[in-house]
Design a protein around this motif. Structure first.
Motif, PDB file in Angstrom:
ATOM      1  N   GLN A 154      -4.088   7.243   7.865  1.00 32.62           N
ATOM      2  CA  GLN A 154      -5.010   6.602   6.940  1.00 32.62           C
ATOM      3  C   GLN A 154      -5.936   5.669   7.716  1.00 32.62           C
ATOM      4  OE1 GLN A 154      -5.064   7.343   3.378  1.00 32.62           O
ATOM      5  NE2 GLN A 154      -3.991   8.997   4.409  1.00 32.62           N
ATOM      6  N   ASN A 155      -7.034   6.214   8.191  1.00 27.25           N
ATOM      7  CA  ASN A 155      -8.000   5.425   8.950  1.00 27.25           C
ATOM      8  C   ASN A 155      -9.313   5.342   8.178  1.00 27.25           C
ATOM      9  OD1 ASN A 155      -9.228   7.965   9.342  1.00 27.25           O
ATOM     10  ND2 ASN A 155      -8.061   8.290  11.238  1.00 27.25           N
ATOM     11  N   THR A 156     -10.320   4.742   8.792  1.00 26.43           N
ATOM     12  CA  THR A 156     -11.609   4.550   8.123  1.00 26.43           C
ATOM     13  C   THR A 156     -12.221   5.869   7.684  1.00 26.43           C
ATOM     14  OG1 THR A 156     -12.044   2.533   9.390  1.00 26.43           O
ATOM     15  CG2 THR A 156     -13.938   3.615   8.383  1.00 26.43           C
ATOM     16  N   LEU A 157     -12.173   6.872   8.525  1.00 26.61           N
ATOM     17  CA  LEU A 157     -12.757   8.176   8.195  1.00 26.61           C
ATOM     18  C   LEU A 157     -12.038   8.812   7.010  1.00 26.61           C
ATOM     19  CD1 LEU A 157     -14.781  10.384   8.899  1.00 26.61           C
ATOM     20  CD2 LEU A 157     -13.103  11.339  10.499  1.00 26.61           C
ATOM     21  N   THR A 158     -10.710   8.760   7.015  1.00 28.96           N
ATOM     22  CA  THR A 158      -9.932   9.334   5.912  1.00 28.96           C
ATOM     23  C   THR A 158     -10.208   8.589   4.609  1.00 28.96           C
ATOM     24  OG1 THR A 158      -8.175   9.837   7.490  1.00 28.96           O
ATOM     25  CG2 THR A 158      -7.620  10.006   5.176  1.00 28.96           C
TER      26      THR A 158
ATOM     27  N   GLY B 173     -17.091   6.144  -0.962  1.00 28.29           N
ATOM     28  CA  GLY B 173     -16.614   5.975   0.411  1.00 28.29           C
ATOM     29  C   GLY B 173     -16.628   4.525   0.836  1.00 28.29           C
ATOM     30  N   ILE B 174     -17.723   3.817   0.511  1.00 25.67           N
ATOM     31  CA  ILE B 174     -17.852   2.398   0.881  1.00 25.67           C
ATOM     32  C   ILE B 174     -16.798   1.559   0.169  1.00 25.67           C
ATOM     33  CG2 ILE B 174     -19.313   0.344   0.656  1.00 25.67           C
ATOM     34  CD1 ILE B 174     -21.722   2.109   1.067  1.00 25.67           C
ATOM     35  N   LEU B 175     -16.626   1.785  -1.134  1.00 24.46           N
ATOM     36  CA  LEU B 175     -15.725   0.965  -1.947  1.00 24.46           C
ATOM     37  C   LEU B 175     -14.296   0.980  -1.400  1.00 24.46           C
ATOM     38  CD1 LEU B 175     -15.285  -0.717  -4.575  1.00 24.46           C
ATOM     39  CD2 LEU B 175     -14.712   1.446  -5.687  1.00 24.46           C
TER      40      LEU B 175
ATOM     41  N   ASN C  92     -11.839  10.335   1.320  1.00 23.99           N
ATOM     42  CA  ASN C  92     -11.112  10.325   0.047  1.00 23.99           C
ATOM     43  C   ASN C  92     -11.936   9.648  -1.047  1.00 23.99           C
ATOM     44  OD1 ASN C  92      -8.957  11.545   1.306  1.00 23.99           O
ATOM     45  ND2 ASN C  92      -7.719   9.689   1.462  1.00 23.99           N
ATOM     46  N   GLY C  93     -12.594   8.540  -0.699  1.00 24.21           N
ATOM     47  CA  GLY C  93     -13.426   7.836  -1.664  1.00 24.21           C
ATOM     48  C   GLY C  93     -14.615   8.658  -2.112  1.00 24.21           C
ATOM     49  N   SER C  94     -15.201   9.409  -1.191  1.00 26.15           N
ATOM     50  CA  SER C  94     -16.349  10.260  -1.524  1.00 26.15           C
ATOM     51  C   SER C  94     -15.944  11.397  -2.455  1.00 26.15           C
ATOM     52  CB  SER C  94     -16.968  10.829  -0.241  1.00 26.15           C
ATOM     53  OG  SER C  94     -17.499   9.792   0.557  1.00 26.15           O
ATOM     54  N   VAL C  95     -14.805  12.020  -2.168  1.00 28.49           N
ATOM     55  CA  VAL C  95     -14.304  13.091  -3.038  1.00 28.49           C
ATOM     56  C   VAL C  95     -14.017  12.533  -4.431  1.00 28.49           C
ATOM     57  CG1 VAL C  95     -12.391  14.690  -3.455  1.00 28.49           C
ATOM     58  CG2 VAL C  95     -13.339  14.467  -1.162  1.00 28.49           C
TER      59      VAL C  95
END
Length: 303
Positions: free
Chosen positions: A204-208, A274-276, A212-215
């Motif tokens: 669970q890193n920044t990219l993940t 993604g940002i949130l 996940n937030g974008s999806v």
């Protein structure tokens, strides 16, 4: 969301509240021009004049005709509302999901994830979202028509003077339906993805977190767009009941009108989702150790 608390492995309420509020403010400010474009498209336009579907084209046109300040009309109201809304949403979701979780595994089923999100969305709508969304939408609508409102505070005073407290809760039904469904799908989808990845040891890193937030943002937009359109119409400068808003959309565009602004909103929610969640996880990661240290210090002093 983040599984780190003082001593029990759960996110402390104060961490959920602060991390959610900070994340909401960052997300609202960063993505506001796209929210502005989406709201402009959903409000009534002149007959015979086609409405652009490209959010960046709307932003460009407004910037060229009205200047940079116009793109941030109502931004302050949304940022304040988002700080309160997301603070409340994360606070209640993190606490509600504890009671909904499986006692043995500590995880939630997909259905329980959605129910926890729905409950948090209703609370957020009552406490923060409806009045701040009403002011933001009224400001955007007023800027293209009468230009009565000088600021968010002035708009609040005028609407309250003319319509009372109920004026600030115009569109409450549509907003609550949107918030309940949007929070259910956004928070639920994110946590379903996170639980799935955790069981398969996916880091669970920044990219993940951003992915996940974008999806979650895409799923939320496609499932809740009609509620967003109704809410926007209800909260225009003049205001309208939920029934009147539904009727006006049908008269103007037919059933397809309930998905007006979908492309605009997708452009924002993919980015903002993604940002949130990335911001929330990052802030919580900083606050959890601080809280644990403070908690331990208080425990030692008490003993």
């Amino acid at each position: 969301m983040v599984s780190a608390g003082a001593n029990d492995g759960k996110t402390p309420p104060i961490v959920s509240l602060v991390a959610g509020g900070v994340a909401g403010g960052i997300e609202a400010g960063a993505s506001y021009p796209l929210e502005f474009a989406k709201t402009r498209v959903q409000l009534r336009s002149q007959k015979g004049i086609p409405t652009p579907k490209n959010p960046f084209l709307v932003v460009t046109q407004v910037y060229q005709k009205e200047g940079l300040r116009a793109l941030y009309k109502g931004c302050g109201s949304l940022v304040v509302g988002s700080i309160a809304k997301d603070g409340v949403r994360f606070l209640f979701f993190d606490q509600i999901k504890i009671s909904f979780a499986d006692p043995e595994t500590g995880t939630l089923s997909p259905l329980r994830n959605l129910l926890a999100g729905m409950t948090a969305g209703v609370v957020a709508s009552i406490t923060a979202v409806t009045p701040t969304e009403r002011i933001k939408t009224a400001l955007i609508d007023d800027a293209r028509t009468e230009k009565r409102f000088r600021s968010g505070f002035h708009a609040t005073k005028v609407i309250y003077a003319e319509h009372g407290i109920l004026g600030l809760y115009r569109g409450f039904v549509g907003t609550t339906l949107k918030q309940a469904s949007a929070t259910a799908f956004r928070m639920g989808t994110y946590n379903i993805l996170k639980d799935f990845e955790t069981t398969r040891d996916i880091p669970q890193n920044t990219l993940t977190n951003f992915a996940n937030g974008s999806v979650a943002g895409v799923v939320t937009t496609l499932c809740t767009q009609p509620f967003d359109v109704i809410k926007t119409r209800s909260q225009s400068a003049q205001g309208a009941s939920t029934a009147e808003a539904v009727k006006s959309v049908l008269l103007d565009y037919g059933v397809r009108g309930f998905w007006k602004g979908t492309t605009m909103r997708l452009g924002r929610t993919v980015f903002s989702g993604g940002i949130l969640f990335t911001a929330y996880e990052a802030v919580a990661k900083v606050l959890n150790p601080l809280y644990s240290k403070m908690y331990d210090t208080i425990e030692e002093a008490a003993s």
